[in-house]
Design a protein around this motif. Structure first.
Motif, short mmCIF file in Angstrom:
data_model
loop_
_atom_site.label_atom_id
_atom_site.label_comp_id
_atom_site.label_asym_id
_atom_site.label_seq_id
_atom_site.Cartn_x
_atom_site.Cartn_y
_atom_site.Cartn_z
N ARG A 125 46.17 39.92 34.73
CA ARG A 125 47.28 39.77 35.66
C ARG A 125 48.57 39.42 34.96
NH1 ARG A 125 45.83 38.54 41.60
NH2 ARG A 125 43.89 39.68 41.67
N LYS A 126 48.53 38.34 34.20
CA LYS A 126 49.76 37.92 33.56
C LYS A 126 49.64 38.19 32.07
CE LYS A 126 51.60 36.69 37.28
NZ LYS A 126 52.65 37.54 37.84
N ARG A 138 55.24 34.85 31.34
CA ARG A 138 56.14 35.53 32.27
C ARG A 138 57.37 36.05 31.53
NH1 ARG A 138 58.36 31.84 36.76
NH2 ARG A 138 59.11 30.99 34.83
N GLN A 178 58.84 47.10 35.64
CA GLN A 178 58.19 45.79 35.67
C GLN A 178 57.25 45.69 36.87
OE1 GLN A 178 61.16 42.87 35.31
NE2 GLN A 178 59.75 41.18 35.19
N GLU A 179 57.72 46.22 38.00
CA GLU A 179 56.88 46.17 39.19
C GLU A 179 55.58 46.93 38.97
OE1 GLU A 179 57.32 44.42 41.82
OE2 GLU A 179 55.42 45.15 42.61
N ARG A 199 53.25 45.13 36.81
CA ARG A 199 52.55 44.06 37.53
C ARG A 199 51.41 44.63 38.37
NH1 ARG A 199 56.66 41.45 40.82
NH2 ARG A 199 58.02 41.77 39.05
#
Lengths: 348, 200
Positions: free
Chosen positions: B152-153, B118, B138-139, B142
């Motif tokens: 995903r991460k 993260r 960043q959004e 994601r």
């Protein structure tokens, strides 16, 4: 214009300069084969020397006579000898000047295009003049870099260029050079490179500027592609139950052949690793079933089928059954043609 | 087309100095050329055909799953998304059984986020945008991570690389499937009527 004749030590008198000058010009005249520019440049720089105060000129002259006379002066400085601060045009003189730090500030700035090419060869010609090299790089780098003092630059320059285990990042003009910003800049450049790739991949992204908008476009493109896949799979499912799959192989090959323009044989050679048995035997079935279903109407499949036939014969049935679990296939009963044949017929 | 003009990402000794978050920095490959070659289209086409033969009947979901699995296979498991697709397909039946047993397997949410990832993603996005834009970036990163399977991460540079490969693969998949459906429709047209009508 480096000559062996001048005396080793020169008393601080103007007459000596004249004496040194006379043989210099004569030798340069003799050595005119090196190019009129060289001789003219030699004379020009000597003349420029005369413009200096004597002591400094002698100072500069003194170590110059020490090195071997076979110093080749590039004719490039000759035209640069015309302007007023003419002695910086002499690259060797620039070495000495920088070394004595008397003329270090003006020298790199004014003839910035001219000295960079000549100093490396001249410095390289100086066997063992390491300091001159570093100072040369420093003076050269000063035009390129900013924010580094002359003292630290050789060390910094060496550190940047000559440590093999570190990231080779050239600090650009006007940017900080501590390790954190260097690392951040490296990471940013990595990300920017990937973004460039993505921009080229996604149509219509090149005119958009700004990361957020580009990412928007990329997201839209991925979503549209996924939706197209779903739509096409729906169409395929609608078409599927009514078509025999044996005949599809040739169709696909034709399409691929037309689109991609590659030979069947090449395709087979490339995919030897995970070639399921079904495909090759399907080709044989194709030959058998063709008359039944296609009325012999299509010219393409005949050609393709003949190719497949050739290839099927020459191809040893060595297939790795890595796929079966994925596609629900049961290829364990291999080797015989009967099983795939019966399987196909039962499917139909 | 492989563009890395700056000397920083290319030389291999750079891997020893990489700071937090970044693994070795290989030069970004050009995925478009990898996925656009005719050989790859042929490989995928044949795999797709086999997968289609295996599907029992015309169910769009099964067809899509088969197509995606074929695509992931063609990727040879070198990319993260392909491995994620293959593993998801392989574990599907097992997962269904487990979920029926007691809802034990919940893959939708992973509450314990790996903190390092993260931070990496945050730091990467932080670098990209200046000021208030970084949260937008960043959004979107994601969202992109949610779109690409199995990513995903993932920190930004790896995610972008996976996304590039995924986009190229999807384009190839769409064109191959379109060609296949057209060919199938044409064959169907030609074969279904009786002898009188000549197909194509």
């Amino acid at each position: 214009m480096r000559h062996a004749s001048p005396p080793q030590e020169l008393p601080a008198a103007g007459g000596e300069i004249q004496a040194a000058l006379a043989p210099a010009t004569s030798s340069s005249a003799r050595a005119g084969a090196r190019g009129g520019g060289g001789g003219g440049g030699g004379g020009g720089s000597f003349t420029a020397l005369l413009g200096l105060p004597t002591s400094q000129a002698i100072e500069l002259l003194l170590p110059r006579t020490a090195p071997p006379p076979a110093l080749a002066l590039a004719p490039a400085p000759a035209p640069a000898a015309a302007p007023a601060p003419a002695f910086p045009s002499d690259p060797h003189l620039v070495d000495r000047a920088a070394r004595f730090s008397t003329f270090a500030p003006p020298s790199p700035s004014s003839p910035s295009p001219a000295p960079p090419p000549p100093p490396p060869p001249a410095a390289a010609a100086n066997a063992g003049k390491r300091k001159a090299d570093t100072v040369d790089r420093a003076s050269k780098g000063k035009a390129a870099k900013k924010g580094k003092t002359a003292e630290e630059k050789p060390a910094g320059g060496d550190g940047d260029d000559e440590k093999p285990a570190y990231v080779h990042v050239r600090a650009r003009r006007g940017q900080a050079t501590d390790s954190h910003s260097l690392a951040e800049r490296a990471r940013r450049e990595k990300i920017n490179a990937r973004m460039e790739l993505l921009k080229e991949l996604v149509p219509g992204c090149s005119k958009v500027s700004g990361t957020a908008l580009v990412l928007d476009e990329i997201i839209n493109h991925v979503q549209s592609l996924q939706r197209q896949v779903e739509y096409l799979s729906m169409r395929l499912a609608a078409v599927n139950p009514r078509v025999d799959f044996g005949g599809l192989d040739s169709f696909l090959t034709t399409e691929c052949g037309r689109i991609a323009g590659f030979n069947c044989k090449n395709g087979i050679d490339l995919e030897q690793v995970t070639w399921p048995e079904m495909g090759v035997h399907g080709a044989r079935q194709l030959m058998q079933l063709q008359q039944q279903f296609w009325h012999g109407d299509l010219a393409h499949p005949h050609q393709v089928a003949s190719q497949w036939e050739k290839r099927g014969d020459g191809h040893p049935p060595v297939f790795s059954n890595s796929n079966p679990s994925l596609f629900g296939y049961d290829l364990t009963s291999s080797g015989t043609q009967q099983t795939p044949a019966t399987k196909l017929k039962t499917e139909l | 087309m492989i563009s890395s003009p700056s000397p920083s990402p290319s030389p291999s000794p750079s891997s020893s100095r990489t700071p937090k978050g970044g693994s070795a920095t290989p030069p970004p490959r050009n995925q478009a050329s990898k996925w656009r070659s005719g050989a790859v289209r042929g490989v995928y086409g044949r795999r797709l055909l086999d997968a289609l033969r295996a599907t029992g009947g015309g169910q769009p979901r099964a067809v899509k799953a088969a197509a995606d699995s074929a695509l992931a296979l063609t990727a040879r498991g070198q990319t993260r998304w392909s491995r994620a697709i293959l593993l998801a397909g392989a574990a599907c039946s097992r997962r269904r059984v487990l979920v029926k047993a007691g809802g034990k397997v919940r893959r939708r949410r992973r509450p314990p986020l790996p903190v390092q990832a993260r931070d990496n993603a945050a730091a990467a996005a932080l670098l990209k945008g200046k000021g208030k834009e970084k949260d937008k970036v960043q959004e979107r990163l994601r969202v992109l991570g949610r779109l690409v399977p199995g990513c995903r991460k993932l920190p930004a540079p790896a995610l972008l690389e996976e996304a590039a490969d995924y986009v190229a693969a999807l384009q190839m998949q769409v064109s191959a499937m379109r060609a296949l459906t057209d060919a199938l429709a044409a064959a169907q047209l030609s074969s279904s009527p009786a002898d009188a009508e000549a197909g194509r």
